[in-house]
Design a protein around this motif. Structure first.
Motif, PDB file in Angstrom:
ATOM      1  N   GLU A  83       0.822  -1.215   0.000  1.00 43.36           N
ATOM      2  CA  GLU A  83       0.000   0.000   0.000  1.00 43.36           C
ATOM      3  C   GLU A  83       0.861   1.272   0.000  1.00 43.36           C
ATOM      4  OE1 GLU A  83      -2.886  -0.177  -0.781  1.00 43.36           O
ATOM      5  OE2 GLU A  83      -3.664  -2.101  -0.115  1.00 43.36           O
ATOM      6  N   GLU A 132      -6.078   4.358  -1.590  1.00 41.70           N
ATOM      7  CA  GLU A 132      -4.937   3.488  -1.293  1.00 41.70           C
ATOM      8  C   GLU A 132      -4.316   3.860   0.060  1.00 41.70           C
ATOM      9  OE1 GLU A 132      -4.304   0.914  -2.782  1.00 41.70           O
ATOM     10  OE2 GLU A 132      -4.298   1.060  -4.958  1.00 41.70           O
ATOM     11  N   HIS A 163      -6.208   2.402   2.747  1.00 39.46           N
ATOM     12  CA  HIS A 163      -5.849   0.987   2.928  1.00 39.46           C
ATOM     13  C   HIS A 163      -4.651   0.895   3.875  1.00 39.46           C
ATOM     14  CE1 HIS A 163      -7.557  -0.226  -1.319  1.00 39.46           C
ATOM     15  NE2 HIS A 163      -8.491   0.194  -0.474  1.00 39.46           N
ATOM     16  N   GLU A 207      -9.195  -2.719  -4.962  1.00 46.87           N
ATOM     17  CA  GLU A 207      -8.058  -2.964  -5.876  1.00 46.87           C
ATOM     18  C   GLU A 207      -8.573  -3.372  -7.260  1.00 46.87           C
ATOM     19  OE1 GLU A 207      -5.666  -1.788  -4.651  1.00 46.87           O
ATOM     20  OE2 GLU A 207      -5.171  -2.488  -2.646  1.00 46.87           O
TER      21      GLU A 207
HETATM   22 FE   LIG Z   1      -4.607  -0.746  -1.886  1.00 50.14          FE
END
Ligand SMILES: [Fe+2]
Ligand SMILES: [Fe+2]
Length: 336
Positions: A165, A204, A207, A306
């Protein structure tokens, strides 16, 4: 100058307290013990009581919340005084945003309107078969990186995901930034692609913010992140300038590998290799998961994200392949 640089690197490395890259659920557990988690979660699909649309974007994490709870009333008072002084000068106040249950929204890093329910119905097995020389080069490059990362991480799924990530959040930011600059230079709209790519970068990063609640990097992994970021950011920047078509294809394949990694992570949870611990509060709020959500639910929604990134980037590359610019096609804003 050199001393300053060296000091910054050392500070960045030791700022995590040198914790090893093992699962560390202490922050989640502590919050739960303190009875905060129930307060931190909102009811799904709820209307939020937003009193003020202007808000500061100060970073916050679950781990900081128990500290606040434990702080003495004197410390709280002093905090309020400091905030009051700053606020009265600039006219900025932290908005009072409530959840449906009447409790205060606990996060500063994202707001209720940034949350969503992941579309887990997306096909996670889709693959773009390389057609052109550029596609094949991008595919081979990603496969080569995959071999390296598998050799390094082996079956440390959590650590692998966290490190992945830190890299995955770079391309969207670089692409969005370059399109932003292009829009300024050319005096034209981006067709929404700046926003779409920056949203991908932010998604992202969320994440990553979720994974660091579960896994703590060791000092050598922090060093690796610094090195990889320095190299990858600059390489991708040049790469995107030279060939956005190939850059998006490359990211599309990176996302395919991310989907694969999270599928393996899910299999490890199902087989009992990885403990299916309770989901961090930040994940429950961000993806509007049920209160009893677990790591498996979190990995499932991240994998769905994703897969969406995969489609967005292959789509972007396809637009370039047709000899058009991204602004000529509708941008997938809010596509998670
Ligand atoms: Fe990701
Ligand atoms: Fe992604």
């Amino acid at each position: 100058m050199k001393q300053l640089l060296a000091r910054s690197v050392v500070r960045a490395l030791i700022s995590g307290g040198g914790r090893s890259c093992n699962r560390n659920f202490s922050t989640v557990a502590t919050a739960r013990q303190l009875g905060n988690v129930g307060d931190l979660r909102h009811q799904h699909g709820s209307a939020f009581g937003v009193r003020n649309n202007f808000y500061s974007r100060r970073m916050s994490s679950l781990s900081s919340l128990p500290e606040k709870e434990n702080s003495t009333s004197e410390e709280k008072k002093s905090d309020q005084e400091v905030n009051a002084v700053v606020s009265s000068y600039w006219g900025i106040t932290r908005p009072k945003i409530k959840k449906e249950d009447g409790t205060e929204w606990p996060w500063n890093c994202f707001m209720p309107w940034d949350t969503y329910r992941a579309d887990t119905s997306i096909d996670v097995n889709k693959h773009y078969v390389p057609k052109t020389l550029i596609d094949k080069a991008a595919f081979r490059a990603v496969k080569f990186l995959r071999v390296l990362s598998d050799l390094y991480f082996k079956e440390r799924y959590g650590c692998h995901a966290m490190m992945l990530e830190t890299v995955a959040a770079v391309p969207g930011m670089v692409g969005g930034m370059l399109l932003h600059l292009k829009s300024l230079r050319k005096f034209h709209h981006s067709g929404g692609w700046i926003k779409a790519l920056l949203e991908e970068a932010e998604n992202e990063r969320m994440h990553l913010m979720t994974m660091v609640e579960l896994v703590k990097p060791a000092w050598h992994e922090r060093l690796l992140v610094l090195t990889v970021q320095g190299v990858f950011f600059n390489c991708f920047f040049v790469f995107y300038l030279l060939s956005p078509k190939m850059a998006h294809r490359f990211v599309g394949y990176l996302e395919e590998e991310a989907v694969l990694s999270y599928t393996q992570h899910l299999e490890a949870i199902e087989s009992g290799k990885v403990e299916n611990v309770p989901a961090p509060a930040i994940a429950i709020d961000y993806w509007r998961l049920p209160e009893d959500a677990t790591l498996k639910d979190v990995i499932t929604v991240i994998r769905a994200d994703e897969a969406h990134h995969r489609d967005v980037n292959h789509f972007a590359s396809d637009i370039h392949c047709q000899g058009k610019q991204l602004k000529d096609a509708p941008a997938p804003i809010g596509y998670h």
